[in-house]
Design a protein around this motif. Structure first.
Motif, PDB file in Angstrom:
ATOM      1  N   LYS A 133       0.831  -1.213   0.000  1.00 50.43           N
ATOM      2  CA  LYS A 133       0.000   0.000   0.000  1.00 50.43           C
ATOM      3  C   LYS A 133       0.863   1.260   0.000  1.00 50.43           C
ATOM      4  N   LEU A 134       1.922   1.262   0.781  1.00 51.39           N
ATOM      5  CA  LEU A 134       2.796   2.428   0.857  1.00 51.39           C
ATOM      6  C   LEU A 134       3.438   2.707  -0.497  1.00 51.39           C
ATOM      7  N   PHE A 135       3.886   1.662  -1.180  1.00 49.08           N
ATOM      8  CA  PHE A 135       4.544   1.845  -2.473  1.00 49.08           C
ATOM      9  C   PHE A 135       3.562   2.380  -3.512  1.00 49.08           C
ATOM     10  N   ARG A 136       2.379   1.796  -3.560  1.00 49.75           N
ATOM     11  CA  ARG A 136       1.375   2.257  -4.510  1.00 49.75           C
ATOM     12  C   ARG A 136       0.938   3.685  -4.207  1.00 49.75           C
ATOM     13  N   ASP A 137       0.732   3.974  -2.935  1.00 50.07           N
ATOM     14  CA  ASP A 137       0.328   5.333  -2.555  1.00 50.07           C
ATOM     15  C   ASP A 137       1.397   6.349  -2.936  1.00 50.07           C
ATOM     16  N   ALA A 138       2.663   5.960  -2.799  1.00 46.59           N
ATOM     17  CA  ALA A 138       3.762   6.872  -3.158  1.00 46.59           C
ATOM     18  C   ALA A 138       3.739   7.172  -4.649  1.00 46.59           C
ATOM     19  N   ILE A 139       3.477   6.159  -5.469  1.00 53.36           N
ATOM     20  CA  ILE A 139       3.393   6.367  -6.924  1.00 53.36           C
ATOM     21  C   ILE A 139       2.318   7.388  -7.246  1.00 53.36           C
ATOM     22  N   PRO A 144       0.713  11.759 -10.881  1.00 50.15           N
ATOM     23  CA  PRO A 144      -0.345  12.564 -11.509  1.00 50.15           C
ATOM     24  C   PRO A 144      -0.198  14.071 -11.300  1.00 50.15           C
ATOM     25  N   TYR A 145       0.888  14.511 -10.677  1.00 51.37           N
ATOM     26  CA  TYR A 145       1.026  15.921 -10.315  1.00 51.37           C
ATOM     27  C   TYR A 145       2.259  16.521 -10.986  1.00 51.37           C
ATOM     28  N   MET A 398       6.819  -1.191 -12.331  1.00 54.50           N
ATOM     29  CA  MET A 398       7.285  -0.793 -10.997  1.00 54.50           C
ATOM     30  C   MET A 398       6.757  -1.720  -9.913  1.00 54.50           C
ATOM     31  N   ILE A 399       5.522  -2.228 -10.066  1.00 52.87           N
ATOM     32  CA  ILE A 399       4.951  -3.073  -9.008  1.00 52.87           C
ATOM     33  C   ILE A 399       5.133  -4.564  -9.278  1.00 52.87           C
ATOM     34  N   MET A 400       5.383  -4.923 -10.535  1.00 56.08           N
ATOM     35  CA  MET A 400       5.652  -6.325 -10.893  1.00 56.08           C
ATOM     36  C   MET A 400       6.957  -6.396 -11.687  1.00 56.08           C
ATOM     37  N   PRO A 401       8.076  -6.046 -11.074  1.00 59.79           N
ATOM     38  CA  PRO A 401       9.322  -5.889 -11.839  1.00 59.79           C
ATOM     39  C   PRO A 401       9.856  -7.176 -12.451  1.00 59.79           C
TER      40      PRO A 401
END
Length: 470
Positions: A133-139, A144-145, A398-401
């Protein structure tokens, strides 16, 4: 497919009589917010035509990691026979969402719509580990900004200068899986380009043939600003007035593809509101992933009474830049058709890589090739396994390297087999993925081959400039 007396659920049913419907006894594992539609699930006849086009099935040969297998899992979850946690989430997460199966399916199964409905179900109802969750939230707190990306470009540029220091490189090599993937995909950073802006209005050269607005993207505008500059120059040279709204924001594509439905729809509404008032013939994008989502706003917001009609009207105006150019070129000469800007020759073999969200999701395959063929002396060459994803797939690499790495190596090998002098593709994620797995012959990080967006090659031809290296 015709039912037989031996098929499950048909025993004892007289020939020609209506099949008995067995009532569902268990509640669906899905919540009531846009669950996968039963009629879409039933469209799949399990023929297997999707199997050789599915990247994860090609890699692992596992039925549940094929579109057919994933649809079976969705069917079981809809019937309440399985829960969403555990294997269901693992196999859906492993899907790249490349939509090659949609292209291959002879029955017209809308796997894209099914996946689009299932991923938000997972995000709402399946708790992820803290690290995940932390990794995805960081992405999604960064990509998007634009402003945050520009701030990140400052230490990024410094890091890239330090990357050549042996001690720094040694530390980078010790990063764990996902962090190592993130580090290795860092795009070439130019602070000057990251903070550059495009003119709000660029007039057409000569008589105007069209008036368009350009979505500049997030990662695209900050790290691939040269592609946007080339896009504006090419459109202008070919007779288009180009508007670039200064206050446009993220279109929500990354979040759509990752199942972050609520925030994605908010971004879709803001994008529609910003562009719908412009007096233009088309809203143009040069990013495959952005274009596929924007063309789908009408479906995504179909049950929102305030936005449904506005979203459908907006999606109808969205065009990939290659579609706009190919349409101009295909007009009859009596209607001011054909390439207008003079070209200089570009000698060499050019390999075009089909970005999945352009070729499969949007069905835009011939137009980029038609545009490239307007460049004198270009030899356009095919890449084997063109329909197979390179492994980029939004945030997938990035999430499934590991899976992304296997696909990246495979794609790079096919590119090398084509012996091109230049590689072009219409998606920044594909450019970064291919660059990672197509290193230079001396072992450096920078590929020997120029890796470009197709409009960059056309722009170089129109301007009589040297072909850029990236």
């Amino acid at each position: 497919m015709t039912s037989t007396a031996n098929e499950p659920g048909t025993e004892g049913t007289p020939a020609g009589s209506a099949e008995t419907k067995i009532p569902q006894t268990a509640p669906s594992a899905f919540d009531d917010v846009h669950p996968p539609q039963r009629e879409l699930l039933d469209d799949c006849v399990h023929c297997g035509f999707c199997l050789p086009t599915c990247p994860t099935y090609v890699l692992w040969g596992e039925e549940m990691d094929s579109p057919r297998g994933r649809i079976l899992l969705m069917d079981l979850a809809e019937k309440g026979d399985i829960t969403l946690d555990g294997p269901f989430t693992e196999h859906i997460d492993a899907c790249l969402g490349c939509m090659a199966c949609v292209t291959a399916c002879p029955s017209g199964v809308q796997y894209d719509k099914l996946l689009e409905s299932v991923r938000p179900q997972i995000e709402r109802n399946v708790p992820r580990s803290k690290a995940d969750k932390l990794f995805r939230d960081a992405i999604f707190a960064l990509f998007p900004y634009k402003r945050r990306l520009r701030v990140a470009a400052l230490p990024g540029a410094l890091y890239q200068k330090l990357r050549a220091v042996p001690a720094i490189r040694k530390l980078a090599e010790k990063l764990p899986g996902r962090l190592a993937a993130l580090e290795s995909l860092l795009p070439p950073v130019s602070v000057r380009e990251a903070f550059a802006t495009l003119p709000v209005h660029t007039p057409a050269v000569g008589r105007r043939r069209a008036r368009v607005a350009l979505l500049t993207g997030c990662v695209q505008d900050v790290f691939f600003h040269r592609v946007n500059e080339a896009t504006v120059r090419v459109l202008s040279a070919e007779g288009c007035d180009v508007l670039v709204p200064r206050d446009q924001q993220c279109c929500g594509a990354l979040e759509v593809h990752a199942g972050r439905e609520e925030s994605a729809l908010d971004r879709a509404r803001r994008t529609i509101a910003r562009f719908e008032t412009l007096d233009v013939d088309a809203v143009v994008t040069n990013v495959a992933g952005c274009g596929s989502s924007m063309k789908d706003y009408g479906h995504l917001l179909a049950d929102d009474p305030e936005w449904a009609d506005r979203a459908a009207a907006f999606s109808a105006r969205c065009r990939d830049v290659h579609e706009v150019l190919a349409d101009l070129y295909s007009r009859p000469e009596s209607d001011d058709g054909g390439p207008r800007a003079p070209r200089t020759p570009v000698q060499g073999r050019v390999a075009y890589h089909d970005a999945c969200h352009l070729g499969h999701a949007q069905g835009v395959r011939s137009q980029p090739r038609e545009v490239l063929r307007t460049i004198p002396e270009v030899e356009l060459v095919d890449i084997a396994e063109a329909a197979l994803c390179c492994g980029s797939a939004g945030i997938y690499n990035m999430i499934m390297p590991d899976a992304a790495g296997e696909l990246g190596e495979r794609k790079a090998a096919k590119i090398r087999d084509a012996r091109p002098d230049v590689v072009v593709t219409a998606n920044p994620g594909c450019l970064l993925q291919i660059a990672k797995y197509l290193p230079s012959e001396d072992g450096g990080d920078t590929p020997d081959l120029p890796l470009l967006h197709p409009v960059q090659l056309l722009d170089a031809s129109i301007r009589g400039a040297a072909v850029p290296h990236r």
